[in-house]
Design an enzyme around this catalytic site. Structure first.
Site, short mmCIF file in Angstrom:
data_model
loop_
_atom_site.label_atom_id
_atom_site.label_comp_id
_atom_site.label_asym_id
_atom_site.label_seq_id
_atom_site.Cartn_x
_atom_site.Cartn_y
_atom_site.Cartn_z
CG HIS A 200 -2.00 -0.91 1.30
ND1 HIS A 200 -1.88 -2.25 1.07
CD2 HIS A 200 -3.33 -0.70 1.54
CE1 HIS A 200 -3.07 -2.82 1.17
NE2 HIS A 200 -3.97 -1.89 1.45
CD GLU A 203 -5.48 3.72 2.03
OE1 GLU A 203 -4.56 3.14 2.64
OE2 GLU A 203 -6.69 3.42 2.19
CG ASP A 281 -9.14 -1.26 0.71
OD1 ASP A 281 -8.31 -2.12 1.04
OD2 ASP A 281 -9.01 -0.05 1.02
N1 ADE Z 1 -6.01 -2.55 6.00
C1 ADE Z 1 -7.24 -2.81 5.57
N2 ADE Z 1 -7.65 -1.87 4.73
C2 ADE Z 1 -6.63 -0.98 4.60
C3 ADE Z 1 -6.42 0.19 3.85
N3 ADE Z 1 -7.35 0.70 3.05
N4 ADE Z 1 -5.25 0.84 3.99
C4 ADE Z 1 -4.31 0.35 4.80
N5 ADE Z 1 -4.45 -0.74 5.52
C5 ADE Z 1 -5.60 -1.43 5.42
ZN ZN Z 2 -6.06 -2.14 1.30
#
Ligand code: ADE
Ligand code: ZN
Length: 340
Positions: A200, A203, A281
């Site tokens: 990730h 974000e 997600d």
């Molecule tokens: N764990 C579960 N969903 C997440 C997200 N959107 N961003 C980071 N960690 C996560």
């Molecule tokens: Zn995620």
């Protein structure tokens, strides 16, 4: 595509892959409450509607607090089987042909639930999904980036015992303040074990975290990555190297990364030539599964049926399925289109 119902049916029937779904994020309130009772685990919600009413988030951290609390009800191998089976059953109904679910072992191990039990329940359901629905899968283990490097190293060492059952490693949880560089060594080790690497990045965190994940963690795919648009040089690199981005539109709005779907950059990302995929997600928390995400962006951003097909093709191209499986799934799209 004549009408709304016809378009929805088109999207639901279109063969697709899902590359960014946290298995713990598929825990629907009804199953959560049932497991809480089965395992004598207290929950702050008296019923399903109270749980849903609590699902209002100011940011990623406010979601994570609630998500980790929800995961506490998962105790036995059967619980992990039931959780995963519920997801794959839904996936089959919307013609998802390949999945690469994440799981967060540290969330469970730190509460005394053994790693082996977690993975056995998940894998058993994935095997049944293959047998019953023909859905293929690659399981990805995520490290929680707000925990220590030592904890991640220990988790990787445990995972190594199950090497053949885990396809790759990822990095999730609270992004800001936990840059990818923190996990350089553990990702190096994962690479040495022959595991795929994703993270990730971008974000809530800045575009520089995406660059860091590529340069330092050597990831093959970026989860979210929506902040890449802040850095045109990075965008060009992602385009040139065809690095996939697993974008999660409903999640981004729920966690206030963007104010609304109308302001979501998915269309701009597609127009820039990025290899974007659409994903759910944590669908139980964000109000929609994979097709719901496709349909929501189509409506908000005026995407066409052809755009839906592009996203579906991208999902197979961006996957870790072997070339033969990719070709089969892409041929399924062609066969589906030929019937239209
Ligand atoms: N764990 C579960 N969903 C997440 C997200 N959107 N961003 C980071 N960690 C996560
Ligand atoms: Zn995620």
């Amino acid at each position: 595509m004549q009408d709304r119902a016809g378009f929805a049916e088109f999207v639901r029937s279109l063969p697709k892959a899902e590359l960014h779904v946290h298995i713990e994020g598929t825990l629907e309130p009804d199953l959560m409450l049932a497991l809480a009772e089965r395992n004598h685990q207290p929950l702050p919600y008296p019923d399903v509607s109270a749980a849903r009413a609590a699902y209002r988030f100011a940011d990623l951290q406010s979601f994570l607090d609630l998500y980790y609390r929800g995961a506490n009800v998962l105790q036995t191998e059967q619980d992990f089987y039931d959780l995963t089976w519920a997801y794959v059953t839904r996936a089959a109904q919307e013609n998802i042909r390949h999945i690469e679910p994440f799981f967060d072992p540290q969330t469970h191990v730190q509460r005394g639930v053994p790693f082996g039990l977690v993975i056995a329940g998940i894998l058993h359901a994935l095997e049944d999904a293959h047998e019953d629905f023909g859905i293929t899968s690659k399981l990805i283990m995520c490290f929680l980036r707000d925990l220590s490097v030592e904890d991640a190293e220990h988790t990787l060492a445990t995972a190594h015992l199950y090497q053949s059952r885990i396809a790759g490693v990822g990095l999730d949880s609270a992004e800001i303040g936990n840059p990818p560089e923190k996990f350089e060594k553990v990702f190096d080790q994962a690479g040495a074990y022959g595991l795929h690497r994703v993270a990730h990045a971008g974000e809530e965190g800045p575009a520089s975290y995406i660059t860091g994940a590529l340069d330092v963690l050597n990831v093959e795919r970026i989860d979210h990555g929506v902040r890449c648009l802040d850095d045109p040089v990075l965008v060009q690199r992602l385009v040139d190297e065809r690095i996939p981005l697993t974008v999660c539109p409903l999640s981004n709005v729920k966690l206030r990364v963007f104010e609304s779907l109308a302001s979501h950059p998915l269309r701009r990302m597609m127009d820039a030539g990025l290899l974007v995929t659409v994903n759910s997600d944590d669908p139980a928390y964000f109000g929609g599964y994979l097709s719901d995400n496709y349909l929501a962006v189509a409506e908000a951003l005026d995407l066409s049926p052809l755009d839906m097909v592009t996203l579906a093709r991208n999902s197979f191209e961006a996957s870790f399925a072997d070339e033969k499986r990719k070709a089969t799934c892409l041929a399924e799209i062609d066969a589906f289109l030929a019937t239209r």
